[in-house]
Every structure is written in structure tokens, then in C-alpha cells.
Design a protein around this motif. Structure first.
Motif, short mmCIF file in Angstrom:
data_model
loop_
_atom_site.label_atom_id
_atom_site.label_comp_id
_atom_site.label_asym_id
_atom_site.label_seq_id
_atom_site.Cartn_x
_atom_site.Cartn_y
_atom_site.Cartn_z
N CYS A 1 5.44 8.52 -9.67
CA CYS A 1 6.39 7.45 -9.97
C CYS A 1 6.04 6.17 -9.22
N TRP A 2 5.58 6.30 -7.99
CA TRP A 2 5.20 5.10 -7.22
C TRP A 2 4.07 4.36 -7.93
N GLY A 3 3.10 5.11 -8.45
CA GLY A 3 1.99 4.49 -9.14
C GLY A 3 2.39 3.74 -10.39
N ASP A 4 3.46 4.15 -11.03
CA ASP A 4 3.92 3.46 -12.24
C ASP A 4 4.37 2.04 -11.96
N SER A 5 4.88 1.78 -10.77
CA SER A 5 5.38 0.44 -10.43
C SER A 5 4.44 -0.32 -9.49
N PHE A 6 3.58 0.39 -8.79
CA PHE A 6 2.73 -0.25 -7.80
C PHE A 6 1.25 -0.09 -8.18
N SER A 7 0.56 0.91 -7.66
CA SER A 7 -0.85 1.12 -7.99
C SER A 7 -1.16 2.61 -7.97
N ALA A 8 -2.22 3.01 -8.68
CA ALA A 8 -2.58 4.42 -8.82
C ALA A 8 -3.02 5.00 -7.48
N ARG A 9 -2.90 6.31 -7.37
CA ARG A 9 -3.23 6.98 -6.12
C ARG A 9 -4.72 6.87 -5.79
N GLN A 10 -5.00 6.74 -4.49
CA GLN A 10 -6.35 6.62 -3.94
C GLN A 10 -7.12 5.46 -4.60
N GLN A 11 -6.39 4.38 -4.84
CA GLN A 11 -6.99 3.19 -5.42
C GLN A 11 -6.93 2.04 -4.43
N ALA B 1 0.86 -1.18 0.00
CA ALA B 1 0.00 0.00 0.00
C ALA B 1 0.89 1.23 0.00
N ARG B 2 0.39 2.34 -0.51
CA ARG B 2 1.15 3.59 -0.60
C ARG B 2 1.17 4.31 0.75
#
Length: 468
Positions: free
Chosen positions: A271-281, A246-247
Motif C-alpha cells: 500500500c505504501w508503494g501505491d502512494s509513494f514509491s516501489a519497494r527497494q527502489q 523514503a520507506r
């Protein structure tokens, strides 16, 4: 760039309380005769059949400065109602950063113990956390846990706050209090601690099936930091199967040219979303009858947490659609009112009150939810729900600094057991000892947690979870 600290008044209050306390030095030395100090004793982990002890040995160097000293490790232990302890652990390999784990103990039994180096019993540090009268460290006695009934089904490690790419540990705001750096010539401490974490995940005595990471995997989510932490985690297993993330607020989208190569998000790049998951998802996984739900609780420019309407609605739909499925929820920000008033930064540091109230209301209609795992506060702490719901709200200490470890969650048919474990490599123990000097030596008071925060059993029907 940081968004994770308390306000100036809180920082000044902390510094005023601690300004006179010393910090430990980095070097190691051989002690002069009769000069060895055996200290920092902690009974970190107590399971149904094992216990883990850590301590430090210190002495003067040639200039009279107190430094870590390498020497042997022993543990003497026996039933508290027996004839006395005997040596059951001995390691002649010299170290200043001692770790001893004893096994083969009986569930629910009291044991008397001493940890020793060069024959000298280890004493707890001058911290209230381990010196109050009822602690194992002050009594010299601990009692093993009694595991839940039924078969062991799965073992999950709970971790958070790696801060990959960070260079100074312990800063709160405006460069204060003085932070702690890694010793010259040694690898960056976030990489040392993540390597040690994954090393433990591989070891058969931990037998970890899955790893959960509740945010702040990076220091500031630069492209290099995101790629680096993701690549290191990938050496352990596959995302979405072996490990789940989780972010955290440090992993938020950032503005500026350093982030321009990443996916645009409003006036910044993610950048975190590019490798993990989109924000507030919200991300949901199912493994062998167990549901794992990762929440993104981050704001863009504030340390506190929030959940947008879409996440809350999706969570409600998931949980009420299958309310009895055993479910573990994890996200970076703690939830309860008790967490708000007990952390050093106050209520604004956790999930905002309206979201926290709605989240717990959703849990009340989903009896399968049994645990909510958070990070962010860098401490081991259990807090009570604001509503009468059978959910444990657990904050886990940071992986990247003292006490430097993770929670091991073992699921049985009749409940679950949680134990905090420090990571065990020599490099991790060295950095953990060095970083305990953060906040002018007050860090153990806040982050270690009580024995009951670190080691406990909860009865619960988990027969819906399948064993591997």
C-alpha cells in the motif's frame, strides 16, 4: 503487527534497569501555594542568533497526585561576561508545557540564562542527559554557534518516524514496556505531531524550502494510514518538489485481507508503494544544483536494513557519474558501526554490515556526498563513518513522540548548520511531555542526544547549490 523491536533479552534488560521509575500523569491542575515544581529544563536548540528552551511545571492535585500545572513563562538572559541576566522573554499565557525562543543573539558568544515560572528557576529533570556537569542545563550557560561563511542557499527540514495510525507509543516487544496512549478526547498523537511539524514548516522564522522524511511515515502501512499521511503532507506542498520520502520498515508490504486492495508484492500487498514509491527502489531528485537520493533500506519481516544489488549499482552509477555534485542521501536505517553498537537493539537493528561497508565505499569515490540522514532509532545522534570520508551520518529523533521535532539543515556557500527544533503547538508540547515517560522515564536519556548531536556546523564547499 510489528517488526521494529529488539529481541526479548534486550527488552528484559531495559525493563530490569527501569522498573522502579514512575511515569507522569496526564491531568493539569492549579498548584497549592508554595508547591510548584519547575522542572524538565532543556536547552533544545542553539543557533548562531537564537536559543530555544522547554520546561514543565508540576504540582499536587486535590488528591496529592503530581500533575502538570499551568502558569507563566519567563527567560532571563545576558552575556556570560556581562553584569548578569535580564528578562528578555515573558509570556503570561498559562501553560504547563513551556516553550520559549529568544532571538537577536550574537554568533559565537556565551550567554548565562535562567528559565522561570512564577519566579522559580527551572531545573533539569533527573536525567543524566541534561544533568552532567558540562551541559547548558547544569551550567546555566550556552554558547551560540558561528555560521558557515557565505550566503544562505537553502533550508531543508529532516524528519522521520511519524507512525501515522499508531495508538500506543513506546512499545518495544510483546506489549512491553507499558506504552503511553493519548489522553481521552484528544486527537491521535501521530496526527497531532504531524500537524505541528507542518505548522512549523509554514512559519516564516523557519523558512523551510523542502521537507525530507526518512521512513516510518505509517504505523503498519494500511490503506487508510497511507492515504491519511499522504493527504496531510499534500496540504504542505507537492511530493517530489516540496517534500520527499523514503520507506521505513513500518511502511513495508504486508500480508492479509486488510491490504488486499493494494498492489500485490510477492505474498503480500504494498500500500505504501501505491502512494509513494516501489519497494527497494532508489529515487533521485535534483533541486537547484543539490542532489537528493532516497534509499529504501527495508526488509520484509525484520527490523534491520538491507539494500539490494540493483539499488547499490544504481547508486554507484549516479554518484560516480557526477561525483562532485553536492549530495544528501537519506534512508530509514542507520549505517555506521558506531550506530550499531550504540543503539539499544544492537547491530542487527541497522543496515547490514556488508551493505553498510559497500555504501561507504561508494561515498569515498563521490566527494560531493556530505550528509546521510537516517531515522529508525528515534534519537538524535551523530556517528563516525567507518572509512575516512567527509560524510556526516546523522540520526534524527522521531517526530511522533518526545522530543518530538525535526532537524533544520541550512546550506551556506561555505558549509551547513544543523539544529534540532521541537514542534511548538500546545497540543504537540502536551503530548511530547506525556510521552517522555516512555520506557519508565528513560526515554530522554536515549533520544534527546547531546547538545553537539542537536546543534552543529560543518565547513564544506557548497557553492554548487543555487539559492532560491
Amino acid at each position: 503487527m510489528s517488526c521494529c523491536g529488539p529481541n526479548r533479552r534486550q527488552v528484559l534488560g531495559l525493563l530490569a534497569a527501569a522498573a522502579a521509575l514512575p511515569m507522569a500523569g496526564p491531568a493539569t491542575a492549579r498548584a497549592q501555594a508554595g508547591s510548584l515544581v519547575v522542572t524538565d529544563l532543556e536547552v533544545v536548540t542553539i543557533t548562531e542568533q537564537s536559543a530555544a528552551f522547554t520546561w514543565t511545571t508540576l504540582g499536587p492535585d486535590a488528591n496529592g497526585n503530581t500533575v502538570p500545572v499551568e502558569t507563566d513563562s519567563e527567560v532571563w538572559l545576558g552575556p556570560a561576561d556581562g553584569s548578569g541576566p535580564r528578562q528578555i522573554f515573558g509570556d503570561p499565557q498559562p501553560t504547563a508545557y513551556h516553550y520559549a525562543e529568544v532571538t537577536g543573539l550574537e554568533p559565537g558568544r556565551a550567554y548565562r540564562f535562567e528559565a522561570r515560572s512564577r519566579g522559580i528557576p527551572a531545573a533539569p529533570a533527573l536525567n543524566v542527559a541534561t544533568r552532567v556537569p558540562n551541559t547548558p542545563e547544569s551550567q546555566g550557560v550556552f554558547t551560540t554557534l558561528v555560521p558557515p561563511p557565505g550566503r544562505l542557499l537553502r533550508t531543508i527540514a529532516l524528519s522521520n518516524d511519524i507512525h501515522y495510525g499508531e495508538e500506543i507509543s513506546g512499545l518495544i516487544a510483546a506489549g512491553l514496556p507499558p506504552g503511553v496512549r493519548q489522553e481521552p478526547g484528544l486527537p491521535p498523537y501521530p496526527e497531532v505531531m504531524l500537524t505541528a511539524l507542518l505548522d512549523d514548516m509554514h512559519r516564516p522564522d523557519r523558512a523551510v524550502d523542502h521537507l525530507l522524511l526518512a521512513g516510518d511515515l505509517t504505523a503498519e502501512a494500511t490503506p487508510d494510514q497511507v492515504r491519511g499521511v499522504h493527504a496531510q503532507l499534500a496540504t504542505w506542498g507537492a511530493p517530489g518538489r516540496d517534500w520527499f520520502a523514503a520507506r521505513g520498515n513500518h511502511d513495508r508490504p504486508h500480508p492479509g485481507p486488510d491490504y488486499a486492495s493494494c498492489t500485490p508484492y510477492l505474498d503480500r500487498h504494498d500500500c505504501w508503494g501505491d502512494s509513494f514509491s516501489a519497494r527497494q527502489q532508489l529515487v533521485s531528485h535534483e533541486i537547484g544544483g543539490l542532489r537528493l537520493i532516497a534509499l529504501d533500506t527495508t526488509q520484509l519481516d525484520a527490523p534491520g536494513g538491507t539494500l539490494d544489488r540493483a539499488q547499490l549499482d544504481q547508486l554507484r552509477e549516479l554518484l560516480t557519474g557526477d561525483p562532485d555534485r553536492p549530495t544528501l542521501v537519506f534512508g530509514h536505517h542507520p549505517v555506521t558501526t558506531e550506530s550499531g553498537w550504540s543503539n539499544i537493539a544492537g547491530p542487527s537493528f541497522i543496515l547490514d554490515a556488508a551493505n553498510a561497508a559497500e555504501l561507504q565505499s561508494i561515498y569515498r569515490s563521490a566527494p560531493g556526498v556530505f550528509l546521510h540522514h537516517s531515522g529508525h532509532t528515534h534519537r538524535n545522534r551523530r556517528t563516525h563513518a567507518d572509512l575516512p570520508i567527509p560524510v556526516e551520518f546523522l540520526e534524527v529523533a522521531a517526530a511522533k513522540e518526545y522530543p518530538g521535532g525535526y532537524m533544520l539543515l541550512r546550506l551556506y556557500e561555505g558549509g551547513y548548520m544543523l539544529n534540532f527544533h521541537k514542534t511548538r503547538t500546545e497540543a504537540a508540547r502536551r503530548w511530547s511531555t506525556r510521552s517522555r515517560g516512555e520506557y519508565f522515564g528513560l526515554l530522554p536519556e536515549y533520544t534527546l542526544g547531546t547538545t553537539a548531536d542537536r546543534n552543529f556546523v560543518v565547513p564544506r564547499d557548497l557553492t554548487g547549490v543555487m539559492s532560491i
